[in-house]
Design a protein around this motif. Sequence first.
Motif, PDB file in Angstrom:
ATOM      1  N   THR A 106       0.807  -1.210   0.000  1.00 47.93           N
ATOM      2  CA  THR A 106       0.000   0.000   0.000  1.00 47.93           C
ATOM      3  C   THR A 106       0.842   1.262   0.000  1.00 47.93           C
ATOM      4  OG1 THR A 106      -0.146  -0.053   2.416  1.00 47.93           O
ATOM      5  CG2 THR A 106      -1.891  -1.163   1.181  1.00 47.93           C
ATOM      6  N   SER A 107       2.157   1.107  -0.073  1.00 52.76           N
ATOM      7  CA  SER A 107       3.063   2.256  -0.082  1.00 52.76           C
ATOM      8  C   SER A 107       3.586   2.497  -1.486  1.00 52.76           C
ATOM      9  CB  SER A 107       4.244   1.981   0.858  1.00 52.76           C
ATOM     10  OG  SER A 107       5.277   2.903   0.650  1.00 52.76           O
ATOM     11  N   GLU A 108       3.928   3.749  -1.792  1.00 55.95           N
ATOM     12  CA  GLU A 108       4.513   4.044  -3.096  1.00 55.95           C
ATOM     13  C   GLU A 108       5.783   3.238  -3.336  1.00 55.95           C
ATOM     14  OE1 GLU A 108       3.661   8.765  -2.881  1.00 55.95           O
ATOM     15  OE2 GLU A 108       4.799   8.080  -4.613  1.00 55.95           O
ATOM     16  N   ASP A 109       6.519   2.968  -2.267  1.00 57.62           N
ATOM     17  CA  ASP A 109       7.772   2.219  -2.391  1.00 57.62           C
ATOM     18  C   ASP A 109       7.554   0.776  -2.829  1.00 57.62           C
ATOM     19  OD1 ASP A 109       9.356   3.854   0.453  1.00 57.62           O
ATOM     20  OD2 ASP A 109       9.194   4.440  -1.659  1.00 57.62           O
ATOM     21  N   ASP A 110       6.324   0.281  -2.727  1.00 62.76           N
ATOM     22  CA  ASP A 110       6.017  -1.091  -3.142  1.00 62.76           C
ATOM     23  C   ASP A 110       5.806  -1.195  -4.646  1.00 62.76           C
ATOM     24  OD1 ASP A 110       4.038  -1.320  -0.171  1.00 62.76           O
ATOM     25  OD2 ASP A 110       6.036  -2.160  -0.496  1.00 62.76           O
ATOM     26  N   TYR A 111       5.914  -0.068  -5.376  1.00 65.34           N
ATOM     27  CA  TYR A 111       5.624  -0.045  -6.808  1.00 65.34           C
ATOM     28  C   TYR A 111       6.789   0.599  -7.554  1.00 65.34           C
ATOM     29  CZ  TYR A 111       1.155  -1.502  -5.145  1.00 65.34           C
ATOM     30  OH  TYR A 111       0.168  -2.224  -4.533  1.00 65.34           O
ATOM     31  N   ASP A 112       7.114   0.038  -8.735  1.00 66.45           N
ATOM     32  CA  ASP A 112       8.323   0.509  -9.414  1.00 66.45           C
ATOM     33  C   ASP A 112       8.104   1.007 -10.832  1.00 66.45           C
ATOM     34  OD1 ASP A 112       9.714  -2.836 -10.125  1.00 66.45           O
ATOM     35  OD2 ASP A 112       7.844  -1.869 -10.719  1.00 66.45           O
ATOM     36  N   SER A 113       6.885   0.934 -11.341  1.00 61.81           N
ATOM     37  CA  SER A 113       6.580   1.504 -12.656  1.00 61.81           C
ATOM     38  C   SER A 113       5.287   2.293 -12.533  1.00 61.81           C
ATOM     39  CB  SER A 113       6.414   0.405 -13.711  1.00 61.81           C
ATOM     40  OG  SER A 113       7.625  -0.269 -13.922  1.00 61.81           O
ATOM     41  N   TRP A 114       5.287   3.476 -13.128  1.00 59.03           N
ATOM     42  CA  TRP A 114       4.153   4.389 -12.994  1.00 59.03           C
ATOM     43  C   TRP A 114       3.760   4.952 -14.351  1.00 59.03           C
ATOM     44  CZ3 TRP A 114       2.131   5.498  -8.083  1.00 59.03           C
ATOM     45  CH2 TRP A 114       2.872   5.013  -7.012  1.00 59.03           C
ATOM     46  N   GLY A 115       2.460   5.176 -14.514  1.00 63.54           N
ATOM     47  CA  GLY A 115       1.998   5.882 -15.686  1.00 63.54           C
ATOM     48  C   GLY A 115       2.097   7.384 -15.483  1.00 63.54           C
ATOM     49  N   GLN A 116       1.664   8.135 -16.487  1.00 62.16           N
ATOM     50  CA  GLN A 116       1.699   9.601 -16.430  1.00 62.16           C
ATOM     51  C   GLN A 116       0.472  10.177 -15.726  1.00 62.16           C
ATOM     52  OE1 GLN A 116       4.371  11.593 -17.444  1.00 62.16           O
ATOM     53  NE2 GLN A 116       5.262   9.552 -17.392  1.00 62.16           N
ATOM     54  N   GLY A 117      -0.550   9.367 -15.589  1.00 67.87           N
ATOM     55  CA  GLY A 117      -1.743   9.823 -14.888  1.00 67.87           C
ATOM     56  C   GLY A 117      -2.860  10.272 -15.818  1.00 67.87           C
ATOM     57  N   THR A 118      -4.084  10.186 -15.317  1.00 64.55           N
ATOM     58  CA  THR A 118      -5.253  10.682 -16.025  1.00 64.55           C
ATOM     59  C   THR A 118      -6.068  11.514 -15.033  1.00 64.55           C
ATOM     60  OG1 THR A 118      -7.163  10.065 -17.396  1.00 64.55           O
ATOM     61  CG2 THR A 118      -6.640   8.595 -15.567  1.00 64.55           C
ATOM     62  N   GLN A 119      -6.517  12.687 -15.476  1.00 67.84           N
ATOM     63  CA  GLN A 119      -7.181  13.624 -14.580  1.00 67.84           C
ATOM     64  C   GLN A 119      -8.656  13.262 -14.417  1.00 67.84           C
ATOM     65  OE1 GLN A 119      -5.874  16.246 -12.783  1.00 67.84           O
ATOM     66  NE2 GLN A 119      -7.926  16.479 -11.875  1.00 67.84           N
ATOM     67  N   VAL A 120      -9.093  13.230 -13.173  1.00 64.33           N
ATOM     68  CA  VAL A 120     -10.505  13.050 -12.836  1.00 64.33           C
ATOM     69  C   VAL A 120     -10.958  14.292 -12.090  1.00 64.33           C
ATOM     70  CG1 VAL A 120     -12.160  11.739 -11.462  1.00 64.33           C
ATOM     71  CG2 VAL A 120     -10.371  10.542 -12.762  1.00 64.33           C
ATOM     72  N   THR A 121     -12.000  14.928 -12.610  1.00 58.90           N
ATOM     73  CA  THR A 121     -12.540  16.124 -11.969  1.00 58.90           C
ATOM     74  C   THR A 121     -14.033  15.907 -11.727  1.00 58.90           C
ATOM     75  OG1 THR A 121     -10.936  17.523 -13.099  1.00 58.90           O
ATOM     76  CG2 THR A 121     -12.840  18.610 -12.117  1.00 58.90           C
ATOM     77  N   VAL A 122     -14.441  16.048 -10.480  1.00 61.09           N
ATOM     78  CA  VAL A 122     -15.829  15.833 -10.101  1.00 61.09           C
ATOM     79  C   VAL A 122     -16.417  17.162  -9.635  1.00 61.09           C
ATOM     80  CG1 VAL A 122     -17.425  14.492  -8.686  1.00 61.09           C
ATOM     81  CG2 VAL A 122     -15.232  13.497  -9.392  1.00 61.09           C
ATOM     82  N   SER A 123     -17.463  17.595 -10.304  1.00 57.83           N
ATOM     83  CA  SER A 123     -18.090  18.860  -9.942  1.00 57.83           C
ATOM     84  C   SER A 123     -19.213  18.622  -8.936  1.00 57.83           C
ATOM     85  CB  SER A 123     -18.650  19.542 -11.189  1.00 57.83           C
ATOM     86  OG  SER A 123     -19.656  18.747 -11.776  1.00 57.83           O
ATOM     87  N   SER A 124     -19.457  19.634  -8.141  1.00 59.96           N
ATOM     88  CA  SER A 124     -20.498  19.504  -7.110  1.00 59.96           C
ATOM     89  C   SER A 124     -21.847  19.936  -7.638  1.00 59.96           C
ATOM     90  CB  SER A 124     -20.121  20.348  -5.894  1.00 59.96           C
ATOM     91  OG  SER A 124     -19.931  21.687  -6.277  1.00 59.96           O
TER      92      SER A 124
END
Length: 124
Positions: A106-124
């Motif tokens: 559950t820690s970032e250190d337990d993972y060694d490859s990462w994507g660039q990310g995708t943005q999620v925006t939730v409006s109220s």
Amino acid sequence: QAQLVESGGGLVQGGGSLRLSCAASGRTISTYPMAWFRQAPGKEREIVAAISLHGGSTYYDDSVKGRFTISRANAGNTLYLQMNFLKPEDTALYYCAKGRRSVVGTSEDDYDSWGQGTQVTVSS
């Protein structure tokens, strides 16, 4: 190293749903745990959900339990995150990550490859 590419993010109203996908190439992900993390503006990156090698074991942060579902299709080298009943506080950049070892972490250190990310925006 595996190359990971996330997709499926976007703008959605509160209460809505999105399905994120993470496509892996360069190396199979079937022999590693996988996870989704997120990072909101001004906050540290945090784990959202994780899944074991064959999907038999999953972990969810308390903030998303009962609303998000992590799954994987090893044949397709793909990871998913189904997000339902989205809230404004779910707004963040979502990353998929490949585990470093065979045990789910559950820690970032337990993972060694990462994507660039995708943005999620939730409006109220």
